[in-house]
Structures are given as C-alpha cells and as structure tokens.
Motif scaffolding. Structure first.
Motif, PDB file in Angstrom:
ATOM      1  N   ILE A   3       0.894  -1.243   0.065  1.00 12.52           N
ATOM      2  CA  ILE A   3       0.084  -0.006   0.118  1.00 12.52           C
ATOM      3  C   ILE A   3       0.892   1.078   0.001  1.00 12.52           C
ATOM      4  N   HIS A   7       1.603   4.944  -3.253  1.00  9.62           N
ATOM      5  CA  HIS A   7       1.161   6.224  -3.191  1.00  9.62           C
ATOM      6  C   HIS A   7       2.450   7.103  -3.878  1.00  9.62           C
ATOM      7  N   PHE A  19       3.850   5.404   7.408  1.00 11.88           N
ATOM      8  CA  PHE A  19       2.816   4.647   6.798  1.00 11.88           C
ATOM      9  C   PHE A  19       3.230   3.048   6.837  1.00 11.88           C
ATOM     10  N   ALA A  23       1.231   0.084   8.934  1.00 12.03           N
ATOM     11  CA  ALA A  23       1.011  -0.990   8.209  1.00 12.03           C
ATOM     12  C   ALA A  23       1.461  -2.236   8.803  1.00 12.03           C
ATOM     13  N   TYR A  44      -1.388   8.379   8.394  1.00 15.27           N
ATOM     14  CA  TYR A  44      -2.620   8.132   7.912  1.00 15.27           C
ATOM     15  C   TYR A  44      -3.236   9.275   7.727  1.00 15.27           C
ATOM     16  N   LEU A  47      -1.995  11.112   4.503  1.00 17.62           N
ATOM     17  CA  LEU A  47      -2.323  10.201   3.290  1.00 17.62           C
ATOM     18  C   LEU A  47      -3.609  10.038   3.121  1.00 17.62           C
ATOM     19  N   GLY A  48      -4.486  10.546   3.948  1.00 16.00           N
ATOM     20  CA  GLY A  48      -6.006  10.692   3.568  1.00 16.00           C
ATOM     21  C   GLY A  48      -6.505   9.241   3.607  1.00 16.00           C
ATOM     22  N   VAL A  49      -5.858   8.310   4.427  1.00 18.67           N
ATOM     23  CA  VAL A  49      -6.398   6.911   4.536  1.00 18.67           C
ATOM     24  C   VAL A  49      -6.823   6.606   5.850  1.00 18.67           C
ATOM     25  N   ARG A  50      -7.978   5.978   6.156  1.00 17.42           N
ATOM     26  CA  ARG A  50      -8.614   5.820   7.438  1.00 17.42           C
ATOM     27  C   ARG A  50      -7.869   4.397   7.717  1.00 17.42           C
ATOM     28  N   PRO A  51      -7.390   4.491   8.954  1.00 14.94           N
ATOM     29  CA  PRO A  51      -6.767   3.134   9.697  1.00 14.94           C
ATOM     30  C   PRO A  51      -7.849   2.410  10.379  1.00 14.94           C
ATOM     31  N   LEU A  81      -9.011  13.232   9.353  1.00 16.25           N
ATOM     32  CA  LEU A  81      -9.398  12.181   8.897  1.00 16.25           C
ATOM     33  C   LEU A  81     -11.092  12.010   8.819  1.00 16.25           C
TER      34      LEU A  81
END
Length: 133
Positions: A3, A7, A19, A23, A44, A47-51, A81
């Motif tokens: 993942i 990016h 990140f 992960a 997170y 990156l705009g990614v919800r954990p 987030l």
C-alpha cells in the motif's frame, strides 16, 4: 508495504516510513510505543487513509501519556481524517492537556483548536481558557 509503495513518490520519507510502520504494526499494536501511535495517526491523516479501529482504540488507551505535541498531532490527525473522537478519548486528551499545558507551543494550540472546530465540539471551559490565554 504494498500500500505504501502505491502512493506517489512526492510523499516525504517520513510519511512513507510512518505509513509502512503503521501497516506493519497494526497487527502488533500491543508492542508499539506512544510515538509510534502518534506518528501512525499523523501519517494516515497526511495520506488521507482511514486506519482500522484497532489504531483508534490504542490511541484511546495511551492518551494519558501524551505530551502536548502528541495531543496536537493526534487531534489534528483525527480531524483531518474526519473522525470525531468519542467522549472518553476527548476527556482523556483534555485531562492530559490540562496536566501538560505549560508545554504547549503555539502550533500545538493552533492544531488542537483546529481539531475542535473541525469536530464541531467545544472543549471544556477549563481547557478552552488555558489554551487561549
């Protein structure tokens, strides 16, 4: 790691490292330290990614040990987030903020107040008074 590799290369080395760390550690949350938790929430958010909920749960469990920068980065991360912390986490963050208020830098205050505004939640009166003094 796959993942993180997907990016864009314009991400900073710190973001990519955080990140990948996040992960890798999500399955080993009992072994991570406070800095790892805060940096992972921050990464997170950048990156705009919800954990997963496990990271949020661990954040709540460790909030009482946060320093002012940890509080500010975590609150900013949640706000970025679009995640409003529950009452228990906000209460723990507010109690810790009061205990550590002399260590708040102007940027920490700004990030924390930004988070409250984004959440649409007013900090308790005592926290508000000391943060805006």
């Amino acid at each position: 790691a796959a993942i993180a590799d997907a990016h864009p290369p314009t991400l900073t080395k710190r973001v990519r490292r955080s990140f990948r760390l996040g992960a890798k550690l999500l399955g080993e949350m009992s072994k991570v330290g406070l800095d790892d938790i805060v940096n992972t929430v921050w990464a997170y958010a950048v990156l705009g990614v919800r954990p997963g909920e496990e990271l949020f749960g661990r954040t709540e469990a460790e909030a009482e040990g946060f320093n002012p920068q940890d509080i500010a980065h975590t609150m900013w991360g949640y706000a970025t987030l679009g995640v409003t912390p529950g009452e228990e986490l906000l209460g723990a963050m507010e109690a810790q903020a009061l205990a550590e208020i002399d260590g708040f830098a102007p940027q920490d205050v700004a990030s924390t107040m930004y988070a409250y505004a984004t959440f649409g939640v007013k900090p308790n009166k005592e926290v508000l008074e000391v943060l805006v003094r």
